[in-house]
Design a protein around this motif. Structure first.
Motif, mmCIF file in Angstrom:
data_model
loop_
_atom_site.group_PDB
_atom_site.id
_atom_site.type_symbol
_atom_site.label_atom_id
_atom_site.label_comp_id
_atom_site.label_asym_id
_atom_site.label_seq_id
_atom_site.Cartn_x
_atom_site.Cartn_y
_atom_site.Cartn_z
ATOM 1 N N UNK B 336 0.884 -1.180 0.000
ATOM 2 C CA UNK B 336 0.000 0.000 0.000
ATOM 3 C C UNK B 336 0.914 1.221 0.000
ATOM 4 N N UNK B 337 0.906 2.004 -1.073
ATOM 5 C CA UNK B 337 1.807 3.165 -1.101
ATOM 6 C C UNK B 337 1.504 4.139 0.031
ATOM 7 N N UNK B 338 0.256 4.199 0.453
ATOM 8 C CA UNK B 338 -0.036 5.054 1.606
ATOM 9 C C UNK B 338 -1.052 4.349 2.501
ATOM 10 N N UNK B 339 -0.879 4.563 3.785
ATOM 11 C CA UNK B 339 -1.718 3.846 4.747
ATOM 12 C C UNK B 339 -1.825 4.654 6.027
ATOM 13 N N UNK B 340 -3.031 4.708 6.568
ATOM 14 C CA UNK B 340 -3.214 5.401 7.841
ATOM 15 C C UNK B 340 -4.128 4.571 8.742
ATOM 16 N N UNK B 341 -3.644 4.342 9.943
ATOM 17 C CA UNK B 341 -4.410 3.504 10.871
ATOM 18 C C UNK B 341 -4.541 4.216 12.213
ATOM 19 N N UNK B 342 -5.760 4.205 12.745
ATOM 20 C CA UNK B 342 -5.971 4.704 14.096
ATOM 21 C C UNK B 342 -6.740 3.662 14.887
ATOM 22 N N UNK B 343 -6.150 3.232 15.961
ATOM 23 C CA UNK B 343 -6.792 2.208 16.790
ATOM 24 C C UNK B 343 -7.091 2.753 18.173
ATOM 25 N N UNK B 344 -8.263 2.407 18.662
ATOM 26 C CA UNK B 344 -8.660 2.812 20.014
ATOM 27 C C UNK B 344 -9.065 1.567 20.779
ATOM 28 N N UNK B 345 -8.386 1.322 21.866
ATOM 29 C CA UNK B 345 -8.810 0.217 22.733
ATOM 30 C C UNK B 345 -9.629 0.823 23.857
ATOM 31 N N UNK B 346 -10.843 0.347 24.016
ATOM 32 C CA UNK B 346 -11.790 0.989 24.929
ATOM 33 C C UNK B 346 -12.145 0.021 26.058
ATOM 34 N N UNK B 347 -12.026 0.528 27.286
ATOM 35 C CA UNK B 347 -12.423 -0.276 28.441
ATOM 36 C C UNK B 347 -13.937 -0.490 28.440
ATOM 37 N N UNK B 348 -14.367 -1.696 28.771
ATOM 38 C CA UNK B 348 -15.790 -1.997 28.926
ATOM 39 C C UNK B 348 -15.947 -2.914 30.140
ATOM 40 N N UNK B 349 -17.176 -3.010 30.666
ATOM 41 C CA UNK B 349 -17.409 -3.886 31.826
ATOM 42 C C UNK B 349 -17.646 -5.326 31.382
ATOM 43 N N UNK B 350 -16.674 -5.836 30.670
ATOM 44 C CA UNK B 350 -16.743 -7.227 30.194
ATOM 45 C C UNK B 350 -15.406 -7.884 30.501
ATOM 46 N N UNK B 351 -15.374 -9.207 30.411
ATOM 47 C CA UNK B 351 -14.131 -9.935 30.669
ATOM 48 C C UNK B 351 -13.045 -9.381 29.755
ATOM 49 N N UNK B 352 -11.834 -9.157 30.291
ATOM 50 C CA UNK B 352 -10.778 -8.536 29.483
ATOM 51 C C UNK B 352 -10.471 -9.339 28.215
ATOM 52 N N UNK B 353 -10.135 -8.607 27.179
ATOM 53 C CA UNK B 353 -9.779 -9.258 25.915
ATOM 54 C C UNK B 353 -8.281 -9.123 25.728
ATOM 55 N N UNK B 354 -7.706 -10.076 25.038
ATOM 56 C CA UNK B 354 -6.254 -10.112 25.021
ATOM 57 C C UNK B 354 -5.726 -10.860 23.820
#
Lengths: 292, 755
Positions: B336-354
């Motif tokens: 990919x000659x150009x690429x932009x990624x933004x990731x947000x990990x959001x806390x929730x009241x659920x069992x942790x994900x990993x």
């Protein structure tokens, strides 16, 4: 975790009935345990006494005679039904049902009586046996009685078995002339509990033109294996064609009362009842035409 | 002489016989004298303050030895991201607040499991319920209930990756497509649930037997949270009954059993139940993905933009790594000659994900590969061709991120193309979908902040030629023990049977970071190879003296024969030379060490595997039911070490990844998992497995031992995407919401008919 319980193993019907009387306050009969142990593990059922009848040899048999039909002992394992040459010859659709009932391991241990007495509307054998007009024999210290299987199921996980009573035998009458039973289970993966299942038996008249009798039974579509009686009435006395089959399916779907759960919504289940009923009724009709 | 005598021959697992004869002792099988049994009380609220915990009734129950709560701990928060303290946010035994259903609040040791279980019912916890938030897109909103004080709008971690001029790329694109995807959760479902036996003795030493993917991590984390010196903690993990990413963080069984044992100076065993395993251990990260791609008319990729919101659950766990990797692998394996990624990990009241096998990449690959087929379809380009046109190639540099050395993607596409053509005309309602993928051969990140080398190995050669190989790598069923023994035997020039492998014990094995991120073959493999090479050098010194060849000759060992490379018939038996060499060293066995740490290898990994998978499936146009028919994978893992091992990995990964695409999910109601059992959680069974085939494409990876790369985790990446493409080609509908259940297909087909 499974709570502590007293484990008692019976080796005869007589001994079992004695134990049921002795433990009448709080007991569960186990006969294979393929369904019961799951509930016990989840703590949903916690009996004080567990009475194991898996070793009651006199309750494990498959008998057939041309006058009275088929008799299956309640402690007969699924795998024996699946592999029985007698059943293959006279009730082949039962073999098909068994082949898709859970895994080989479960079929090697679970029993037909255990399955029915569990009273799960999603159980595999119920619909097909009701469609075949099966009856069940129950025994207690006081009496023995026979009940149409259709009346055996009362509610989800609830059957007609009374305190001190033991399911001993499943009886299948000889199918009337020009009769066939067909069955299909819809599951997401093979050998999984059905999302919906449908069994249909059809008897056609001597001239092989009209439907003389019909039974339509739905699995996992209500609190019990449910007969779609209005849909049945639409078939009786009629010449069956595609259009009629489609409206029979629609009617069965209206009669059903399925739930929404994590595996399927009510809407999808109703759709499946409709399409399966149409399909299975057609199959039964065609088989009946070819039958003796 | 054959190039290799051990490598690339099918070898059965070195510990296979011990396992199938039941002699392999898993943690589950460990019983120690005076051992007690522990249980854990877990929160039934998704979000609540703990006002008070009254343990007095439980303590009075006959047979109960100790009841501990968060107050009995040092009150430390822990996590694997030790370089970033704010990301070490989990106490394991909550003191003030619970944030998910299943969070531990108290632990009991008793003479047996039943008593411990009974005691749990007697512990009285007074909660003040708080409003909960369960979906990342809700939790990130202003005014949503906040889980952690420091995390405004519940944002736990953010990640940004960018290269090239993305906006310019979209400007120049002939065709732009954007889609939203929802990737579901998944449980690891290891055969052996999390378990530990902790044994603290009055000398102040703690020994913990446990089922883990990294005994080193567990040792360090336990020492830290318990206030012990690192090497007063010994972790033993000879056999691990499956890991899949669920067992390299400190877990509640390890922590609570240690805490209880330290209190009582008696061994304590804790085995999580299957229900706890489903509800209270970590799981695959659900993701909401926005993906926008701009391409030229001819299918050339120009610009890609991706945004993801991940359901973090209550704590960071390894989620920060998953957030980075999903962003990186969203662009994979393409240019990919150009690429932009933004990731947000959001806390929730659920069992942790990993972490879970694939570590964010299966989600990314599902979205990317589904979208590529939609683009190809719009532009009238063959799915193989659009991938070939944009495929990564050897020497390609992912700007600022990685350099691709070996890459057999083009050959993989050829093989799959050939296979598809061999299928001829397909029946109605059947489709073949493909997905291309790649994965890392071990991560180069060190957020754990270890000062040790990433992998180390020690070799000791005895007088009979038997080689003791000490490794830090953890075999959890993936076969790394066998791989290491093979690499050692090959490099040293001895037979596979000559290797005696020692692993799974921090007291006598060197440090390795553990079995995650597909790192063992390359990293531990390089360390083993280095140690073997150094040991060989010592033997060759003696052999040279004995053979006294002309100095211009080089010596080598193959299959136990020490010889002149140019004149292989001139030589000596390795077994004889070893004996003499040891005699010559004043009776000291030959000892050598090896180690490996990646340097200057970019941001992610020293090497990447590649592959293309094709899935053939039937879709019932009426009910939407999907039936898998075939699954064929062309696979570049560099030099194959053990063909049987690769096959096993492929078949296992296929079952797991098809389950992810097709049947597995963890539906919840207000944070409560609704199917925490093996009846309602639908794993694929043997009867459901399609025919599978693997076609190896051999490349040589300069950074890998003998040219080898990863062959385990990456295979989980393609299947969900290939399956979704198969459904698309069979029906014309595209499901962007995992898992692809019959009901979703049915509903989409109904929608399509309406239009």
């Amino acid at each position: 975790m499974i709570h502590n319980f007293n484990y008692r193993r019976a080796t005869s019907v007589e001994e079992t009935l004695g134990l049921l009387e002795k433990c009448k306050e709080d007991y569960k009969i186990i006969c294979g345990g393929q369904s019961l142990l799951i509930l016990m593990r989840q703590g949903l059922v916690a009996p004080e006494n567990l009475i194991d009848i898996k070793s009651v040899k006199e309750m494990s048999y498959i008998d057939y005679d041309p006058k009275n039909g088929l008799k299956i002992g309640a402690a007969t394992i699924h795998r024996e039904i699946e592999k029985s040459p007698l059943i293959k010859k006279y009730y082949p659709v039962l073999v098909e049902m068994e082949k898709n009932l859970a895994s080989v391991q479960t079929r090697n241990w679970g029993t037909i009586g255990g399955n029915l007495a569990h009273g799960d509307p999603a159980g595999d054998p119920g619909p097909i046996l009701i469609a075949s007009n099966a009856t069940v024999k129950m025994a207690s210290l006081e009496r023995e009685r026979i009940l149409p299987l259709e009346d055996f199921f009362i509610d989800i996980f609830e059957t007609a078995l009374e305190e001190g009573e033991l399911l001993t035998e499943i009886q299948l009458p000889i199918l009337p002339k020009k009769t066939a039973v067909a069955y299909e289970k819809f599951s997401i993966i093979k050998n999984q509990q059905g999302i919906v299942s449908v069994a249909v038996s059809i008897t056609i008249d001597e001239d092989a033109v009209k439907c003389k009798d019909a039974r339509i039974v739905l699995g996992a579509a209500a609190a019990i294996p449910l007969r779609a009686k209005e849909a049945e009435q639409m078939l009786i006395g009629k010449k069956i064609d595609t259009k009629l089959l489609a409206s029979v399916g629609k009617k069965a779907s209206e009669e059903s009362d399925p739930v929404s759960d994590i595996h399927a919504t009510e809407t999808y289940r109703r759709f499946l009842v409709k399409t399966l009923t149409t399909k299975v009724a057609k199959k039964a009709w065609e088989l009946a035409k070819a039958a003796n | 002489m054959k190039k290799y005598t051990v490598i690339n021959t099918p070898v059965h697992n070195i510990d296979g016989i011990a396992k199938i004869t039941g002699r392999a002792k898993y943690t589950f099988d460990i019983t120690l004298p005076r051992m007690l049994h522990g249980k854990i009380l877990r929160s039934s609220y998704p979000h609540a303050e703990i006002l008070n915990i009254d343990t007095s009734k439980a303590e009075r129950l006959k047979g109960v030895k100790a009841v501990l709560t968060g107050k009995d701990t040092l009150g430390l928060k822990q996590g694997i991201w030790r370089r970033f303290k704010e990301l070490c946010d989990e106490e394991i035994l909550a003191r003030d607040k619970v944030r998910y259903i299943g969070e531990p609040v108290a632990t009991v040791a008793a003479i047996d499991e039943d008593t411990a279980e009974e005691a749990l019912d007697l512990i009285e916890v007074e909660y003040k319920p708080l409003p909960g938030v369960f979906e990342p897109l809700e939790a990130i909103k202003e005014g949503a209930p906040q889980l952690h004080e420091q995390a405004e709008r519940n944002i736990n971690v953010t990640r940004h990756i960018e290269w090239g001029d993305v906006d310019d790329g979209f400007q120049k694109a002939d065709y732009v497509r954007e889609d939203w995807f929802r990737c579901s959760s998944q449980a690891h479902v290891c055969m052996e649930t999390h378990c530990a036996v902790a044994d603290y003795t009055p000398e102040g030493k703690l020994t913990v037997y446990t089922s883990t993917q990294s005994h080193y991590y567990i040792k360090v984390l336990l020492a830290e949270i318990l206030g012990l010196r690192e090497n007063d903690v010994r972790v033993i993990s000879r056999y691990t009954g499956g890991g899949f990413g669920s067992k390299f963080e400190l877990d509640s069984a390890q922590f609570c059993s240690s805490l209880l044992s330290m209190k009582l100076c008696q061994p304590v065993k804790i085995v999580l139940s299957r229900e706890e395993e489903f509800t209270a251990t970590k799981r695959r990260t659900p993701m909401f993905y926005y993906v926008r791609s701009g391409v030229k008319k001819d299918g050339t990729f120009l610009a890609k933009e991706a945004r993801v919101f991940t359901e973090g659950g209550a704590y960071t766990a390894m989620g920060a790594t998953a957030l980075y990797l999903t962003g990186f692998f969203q662009s994979f394996p393409y240019v990919w000659p150009s690429y932009r990624y933004d990731g947000y990990r959001v806390y929730t009241n659920t069992a942790p994900t990993s972490a879970m096998r694939g570590f964010g990449a299966p989600q990314a690959t599902f979205c990317a590969e589904t979208q590529i087929d939609l683009i190809a379809d719009e532009l009238g380009i063959d799915p193989i061709e659009i991938r070939r046109k944009n495929a990564m190639y050897p020497g390609y540099e992912v700007p600022g991120q990685a350099t691709i050395q070996s890459c057999g993607l083009d050959q993989c596409l050829d093989k799959i193309d050939g296979w598809i053509k061999s299928r001829g005309e397909l029946p109605r309602h059947r489709g073949i979908g493909i997905a291309a993928y790649g994965f890392m051969s071990g991560g180069i990140f060190n957020w754990f902040d270890t000062p040790y080398a990433f992998s180390s190995a020690v070799i000791q050669i005895n007088i009979d030629g038997k080689v003791d190989l000490f490794v830090g790598s953890q075999d959890m069923g993936q076969g790394s023990n066998t791989t290491m023994a093979m690499i050692c035997a090959e490099e040293l020039g001895v037979k596979f049977e000559d290797i005696r492998l020692h692993m799974g014990d921090t007291e006598n094995c060197p440090v390795d970071l553990g079995a995650w991120g597909s790192r063992e073959t390359l990293m531990q493999g390089n360390a083993v190879k280095m140690a073997a090479s150094k040991a060989k050098q010592q033997i060759l010194e003696f052999a040279t003296a004995k053979l006294s060849p002309n100095i211009v000759y080089d010596l080598d060992i193959k299959d136990g024969w020490i010889h002149l490379i140019a004149r292989p018939e001139r030589g000596l038996s390795y077994y004889d030379v070893v004996k003499e060499a040891i005699r010559g060293k004043e009776g000291q066995p030959i000892i050598a060490r090896g180690h490996y740490t990646p340097h200057r290898k970019g941001m992610i990994s020293p090497a990447y595997s590649f592959g293309v998978q094709a899935v053939e499936a039937d879709v019932d146009p009426e009910t939407g039911k999907i039936t898998l028919k075939n699954c064929v994978t062309a696979h570049d893992c560099g030099q194959v070490i053990n063909p049987l091992g690769v096959k096993g990995q492929l078949e296992g990964a296929m079952a797991m990844a098809a389950g992810y695409g097709f049947t597995e999910d963890l539906p919840m109601d207000e944070g409560k998992i609704l199917n925490p059992n093996l009846v309602d959680y639908m794993l694929l069974r043997a009867t459901e497995m399609p025919e599978t085939e693997v076609m190896e494409v051999e490349t040589y990876e300069p950074e890998g031992p003998f040219g080898a790369k990863e062959a385990g985790e990456g295979l989980t990446n393609p299947t969900a995407g290939a399956l979704s493409n198969a459904v698309f080609h069979a029906t014309g509908i595209s499901i962007k919401n995992l898992p692809i259940t019959p009901e979703k297909v049915f509903n989409a087909l109904k929608e399509k008919k309406k239009k």
